[in-house]
Design a protein around this motif. Structure first.
Motif, PDB file in Angstrom:
ATOM      1  N   MET A 182     -15.413   1.623   1.329  1.00 41.74           N
ATOM      2  CA  MET A 182     -14.178   1.113   0.726  1.00 41.74           C
ATOM      3  C   MET A 182     -13.657   2.055  -0.358  1.00 41.74           C
ATOM      4  SD  MET A 182     -13.635  -1.594   2.481  1.00 41.74           S
ATOM      5  CE  MET A 182     -12.389  -2.484   1.549  1.00 41.74           C
ATOM      6  N   ASN A 183     -13.379   3.286   0.028  1.00 44.75           N
ATOM      7  CA  ASN A 183     -12.773   4.222  -0.918  1.00 44.75           C
ATOM      8  C   ASN A 183     -11.282   3.929  -1.050  1.00 44.75           C
ATOM      9  OD1 ASN A 183     -11.305   5.902   1.198  1.00 44.75           O
ATOM     10  ND2 ASN A 183     -13.432   6.164   1.866  1.00 44.75           N
ATOM     11  N   SER A 184     -10.629   4.551  -2.010  1.00 49.35           N
ATOM     12  CA  SER A 184      -9.238   4.235  -2.323  1.00 49.35           C
ATOM     13  C   SER A 184      -8.301   4.504  -1.155  1.00 49.35           C
ATOM     14  CB  SER A 184      -8.780   5.026  -3.554  1.00 49.35           C
ATOM     15  OG  SER A 184      -8.923   6.423  -3.335  1.00 49.35           O
ATOM     16  N   ARG A 185      -8.541   5.610  -0.432  1.00 50.63           N
ATOM     17  CA  ARG A 185      -7.669   5.943   0.697  1.00 50.63           C
ATOM     18  C   ARG A 185      -7.795   4.906   1.804  1.00 50.63           C
ATOM     19  NH1 ARG A 185      -7.821  11.943   3.086  1.00 50.63           N
ATOM     20  NH2 ARG A 185      -6.996  12.270   0.969  1.00 50.63           N
ATOM     21  N   PHE A 186      -9.037   4.506   2.106  1.00 51.53           N
ATOM     22  CA  PHE A 186      -9.255   3.520   3.158  1.00 51.53           C
ATOM     23  C   PHE A 186      -8.682   2.160   2.767  1.00 51.53           C
ATOM     24  CE2 PHE A 186     -12.186   0.510   5.430  1.00 51.53           C
ATOM     25  CZ  PHE A 186     -11.704   0.789   6.711  1.00 51.53           C
ATOM     26  N   CYS A 187      -8.816   1.793   1.494  1.00 52.43           N
ATOM     27  CA  CYS A 187      -8.266   0.522   1.006  1.00 52.43           C
ATOM     28  C   CYS A 187      -6.737   0.496   1.132  1.00 52.43           C
ATOM     29  CB  CYS A 187      -8.675   0.291  -0.450  1.00 52.43           C
ATOM     30  SG  CYS A 187     -10.403  -0.155  -0.663  1.00 52.43           S
ATOM     31  N   SER A 188      -6.114   1.623   0.825  1.00 58.43           N
ATOM     32  CA  SER A 188      -4.657   1.699   0.928  1.00 58.43           C
ATOM     33  C   SER A 188      -4.196   1.525   2.367  1.00 58.43           C
ATOM     34  CB  SER A 188      -4.156   3.042   0.384  1.00 58.43           C
ATOM     35  OG  SER A 188      -4.494   3.184  -0.988  1.00 58.43           O
ATOM     36  N   LYS A 189      -4.936   2.136   3.291  1.00 53.00           N
ATOM     37  CA  LYS A 189      -4.589   1.993   4.707  1.00 53.00           C
ATOM     38  C   LYS A 189      -4.790   0.555   5.173  1.00 53.00           C
ATOM     39  CE  LYS A 189      -5.613   6.780   6.017  1.00 53.00           C
ATOM     40  NZ  LYS A 189      -6.483   7.668   6.836  1.00 53.00           N
ATOM     41  N   LEU A 190      -5.882  -0.055   4.734  1.00 51.26           N
ATOM     42  CA  LEU A 190      -6.151  -1.440   5.106  1.00 51.26           C
ATOM     43  C   LEU A 190      -5.072  -2.377   4.577  1.00 51.26           C
ATOM     44  CD1 LEU A 190     -10.013  -1.895   4.638  1.00 51.26           C
ATOM     45  CD2 LEU A 190      -8.741  -1.843   6.777  1.00 51.26           C
ATOM     46  N   ALA A 191      -4.610  -2.110   3.347  1.00 51.98           N
ATOM     47  CA  ALA A 191      -3.621  -2.988   2.724  1.00 51.98           C
ATOM     48  C   ALA A 191      -2.287  -2.979   3.449  1.00 51.98           C
ATOM     49  CB  ALA A 191      -3.414  -2.578   1.256  1.00 51.98           C
ATOM     50  N   VAL A 192      -2.008  -1.922   4.203  1.00 51.22           N
ATOM     51  CA  VAL A 192      -0.748  -1.832   4.949  1.00 51.22           C
ATOM     52  C   VAL A 192      -0.795  -2.689   6.213  1.00 51.22           C
ATOM     53  CG1 VAL A 192       0.777  -0.257   6.209  1.00 51.22           C
ATOM     54  CG2 VAL A 192      -0.254   0.467   4.058  1.00 51.22           C
ATOM     55  N   LEU A 193      -1.986  -2.870   6.763  1.00 50.40           N
ATOM     56  CA  LEU A 193      -2.125  -3.588   8.032  1.00 50.40           C
ATOM     57  C   LEU A 193      -1.555  -5.004   8.022  1.00 50.40           C
ATOM     58  CD1 LEU A 193      -5.641  -2.514   9.392  1.00 50.40           C
ATOM     59  CD2 LEU A 193      -3.394  -1.996  10.356  1.00 50.40           C
ATOM     60  N   PRO A 194      -1.867  -5.838   7.006  1.00 52.52           N
ATOM     61  CA  PRO A 194      -1.306  -7.191   7.020  1.00 52.52           C
ATOM     62  C   PRO A 194       0.212  -7.216   7.071  1.00 52.52           C
ATOM     63  CG  PRO A 194      -3.077  -7.039   5.409  1.00 52.52           C
ATOM     64  CD  PRO A 194      -2.800  -5.651   5.878  1.00 52.52           C
ATOM     65  N   TRP A 195       0.851  -6.286   6.365  1.00 58.47           N
ATOM     66  CA  TRP A 195       2.313  -6.229   6.372  1.00 58.47           C
ATOM     67  C   TRP A 195       2.828  -5.863   7.756  1.00 58.47           C
ATOM     68  CZ3 TRP A 195       4.922  -7.403   1.807  1.00 58.47           C
ATOM     69  CH2 TRP A 195       4.127  -7.467   0.651  1.00 58.47           C
ATOM     70  N   LEU A 196       2.217  -4.848   8.389  1.00 54.03           N
ATOM     71  CA  LEU A 196       2.650  -4.433   9.722  1.00 54.03           C
ATOM     72  C   LEU A 196       2.440  -5.541  10.747  1.00 54.03           C
ATOM     73  CD1 LEU A 196       1.293  -0.762   9.886  1.00 54.03           C
ATOM     74  CD2 LEU A 196       3.654  -1.500   9.551  1.00 54.03           C
ATOM     75  N   LEU A 197       1.275  -6.168  10.708  1.00 59.52           N
ATOM     76  CA  LEU A 197       0.971  -7.232  11.663  1.00 59.52           C
ATOM     77  C   LEU A 197       1.881  -8.439  11.445  1.00 59.52           C
ATOM     78  CD1 LEU A 197      -2.938  -7.097  11.629  1.00 59.52           C
ATOM     79  CD2 LEU A 197      -1.439  -6.453  13.522  1.00 59.52           C
ATOM     80  N   GLY A 198       2.068  -8.815  10.166  1.00 61.37           N
ATOM     81  CA  GLY A 198       2.888  -9.979   9.856  1.00 61.37           C
ATOM     82  C   GLY A 198       4.328  -9.819  10.301  1.00 61.37           C
ATOM     83  N   PHE A 199       4.929  -8.698   9.965  1.00 60.40           N
ATOM     84  CA  PHE A 199       6.336  -8.480  10.300  1.00 60.40           C
ATOM     85  C   PHE A 199       6.536  -8.231  11.798  1.00 60.40           C
ATOM     86  CE2 PHE A 199       6.703  -8.109   5.787  1.00 60.40           C
ATOM     87  CZ  PHE A 199       8.007  -8.450   5.505  1.00 60.40           C
ATOM     88  N   THR A 200       5.486  -7.766  12.486  1.00 62.25           N
ATOM     89  CA  THR A 200       5.597  -7.550  13.930  1.00 62.25           C
ATOM     90  C   THR A 200       5.429  -8.864  14.693  1.00 62.25           C
ATOM     91  OG1 THR A 200       4.724  -5.303  13.728  1.00 62.25           O
ATOM     92  CG2 THR A 200       4.658  -6.317  15.914  1.00 62.25           C
ATOM     93  N   ILE A 201       4.396  -9.623  14.371  1.00 59.03           N
ATOM     94  CA  ILE A 201       4.115 -10.870  15.092  1.00 59.03           C
ATOM     95  C   ILE A 201       5.229 -11.886  14.889  1.00 59.03           C
ATOM     96  CG2 ILE A 201       2.556 -12.856  15.187  1.00 59.03           C
ATOM     97  CD1 ILE A 201       0.260 -10.939  14.596  1.00 59.03           C
ATOM     98  N   ALA A 202       5.735 -11.995  13.666  1.00 63.88           N
ATOM     99  CA  ALA A 202       6.776 -12.989  13.375  1.00 63.88           C
ATOM    100  C   ALA A 202       8.095 -12.660  14.067  1.00 63.88           C
ATOM    101  CB  ALA A 202       6.994 -13.087  11.870  1.00 63.88           C
ATOM    102  N   MET A 203       8.253 -11.426  14.492  1.00 61.10           N
ATOM    103  CA  MET A 203       9.514 -11.021  15.102  1.00 61.10           C
ATOM    104  C   MET A 203       9.761 -11.727  16.436  1.00 61.10           C
ATOM    105  SD  MET A 203      10.726  -7.160  16.138  1.00 61.10           S
ATOM    106  CE  MET A 203      10.442  -6.606  14.449  1.00 61.10           C
ATOM    107  N   PHE A 204       8.716 -11.934  17.233  1.00 61.89           N
ATOM    108  CA  PHE A 204       8.890 -12.468  18.584  1.00 61.89           C
ATOM    109  C   PHE A 204       9.406 -13.902  18.608  1.00 61.89           C
ATOM    110  CE2 PHE A 204       5.755  -9.028  18.946  1.00 61.89           C
ATOM    111  CZ  PHE A 204       6.385  -8.242  19.906  1.00 61.89           C
ATOM    112  N   PRO A 205       8.761 -14.861  17.916  1.00 61.48           N
ATOM    113  CA  PRO A 205       9.325 -16.219  17.937  1.00 61.48           C
ATOM    114  C   PRO A 205      10.670 -16.316  17.237  1.00 61.48           C
ATOM    115  CG  PRO A 205       7.496 -16.093  16.392  1.00 61.48           C
ATOM    116  CD  PRO A 205       7.496 -14.817  17.160  1.00 61.48           C
TER     117      PRO A 205
END
Length: 285
Positions: A136-159
């Protein structure tokens, strides 16, 4: 044959809590207080994590990200609800309605995934303590933190897009205080079976995520959010209490979350005391 757009509705009327009549001012005061507490609490946590070096760890990085997400999530609905309650404006344009719906659902999805990410972080810290700092280094944490935003805005788009393409040719009154997908589907003229199944499917997947919680604070936050959301979205629709249940996970829980993370966490309380003492010293100079 050309596809004819049957949509004749150009704006919606949000009924909100109009059935409460004069009691709406009481609800207004409650909502305003909860909104202010939510904003102040989450802003405090965000600034505290940024200022205090002892909180510069992956866990608090995710908590500060969660605080920002909470502010945006609540702000997607609370301002309009306050306007409805004081009866200044209970209408919303067709496009603004779906913009609000998309923002609310995408931020809600992102919040669910971020909670799971925070659980994953605690899992590594508890079960892989020797490798935790390396993983859990800073670079990996930053990449992980982006995932919820990408998944949330992508999944919610379909319905949201599917519901947007529905035909609205009858009543324009939404029996809710914001443009959620379910009340929008209720007043649509076209068949909503596919849209309803898609919405339920997303919510039930989110509900299963709470099983991965390993930390008491995360367990409390995740349970409050998931259980209230599941009750609203998975139960048979049409309940008179939907709007009150929605207030729970939209406003009450985000207002309570900062206190759960603060008062149950010794490091945060110590950091808060330290910052307050420093501010007092600077003011006394």
């Amino acid at each position: 044959m050309a596809n004819v757009n049957k949509t004749t509705v150009i704006e919606f009327v949000l009924l909100g809590f109009s059935s409460l009549h004069k009691l709406q001012i009481v609800v207004f005061c409650f909502v305003l207080l909860a909104y202010i507490i939510c904003l102040l609490g989450n802003i405090t946590i965000f600034l505290l994590v940024r200022i205090e070096s002892s909180l510069h760890t992956p866990m608090y990085f995710f908590i500060s990200t969660f605080a920002v997400l909470e502010i945006m999530y609540v702000s997607a609905t609370a301002p309009k609800l306050l306007a409805i309650l004081i009866q200044t404006d209970n209408t919303i344009s067709f496009y603004c309605c779906f913009s609000q719906s998309y923002a609310f659902n995408s931020l809600g999805q992102a919040e669910c995934f971020l909670l799971c990410l925070m659980v994953f972080d605690r899992y590594l810290a508890i079960n892989k303590p020797l490798h935790y700092c390396t993983i859990m280094n800073s670079r990996f944490c930053s990449k992980l933190a982006v995932l919820p935003w990408l998944l949330g805005f992508t999944i919610a788009m379909f319905p949201t897009v599917n519901t947007f393409r529905s035909d609205f040719c009858g009543s324009n009154e939404i029996n809710h205080f914001f443009c959620d997908l379910e009340p929008l589907q209720d007043i649509a003229c076209s068949d909503q079976f596919v849209n309803i199944m898609a919405s339920i499917g997303i919510k039930s997947k989110e509900g299963k995520m709470k099983a991965f919680s390993t930390c008491s604070s995360h367990l409390i936050v995740a349970s409050l959010f998931y259980v209230s959301a599941i009750v609203v979205y998975v139960k048979p629709k049409g309940s008179h209490h939907d709007k009150f249940l929605a207030l729970t996970y939209i406003l009450v829980i985000p207002a309570v979350n900062p206190f759960i993370y603060t008062f149950r966490n010794r490091e945060v309380k110590n950091a808060l005391r330290k910052v307050v003492r420093q501010l007092i010293k600077q003011l006394q100079r």
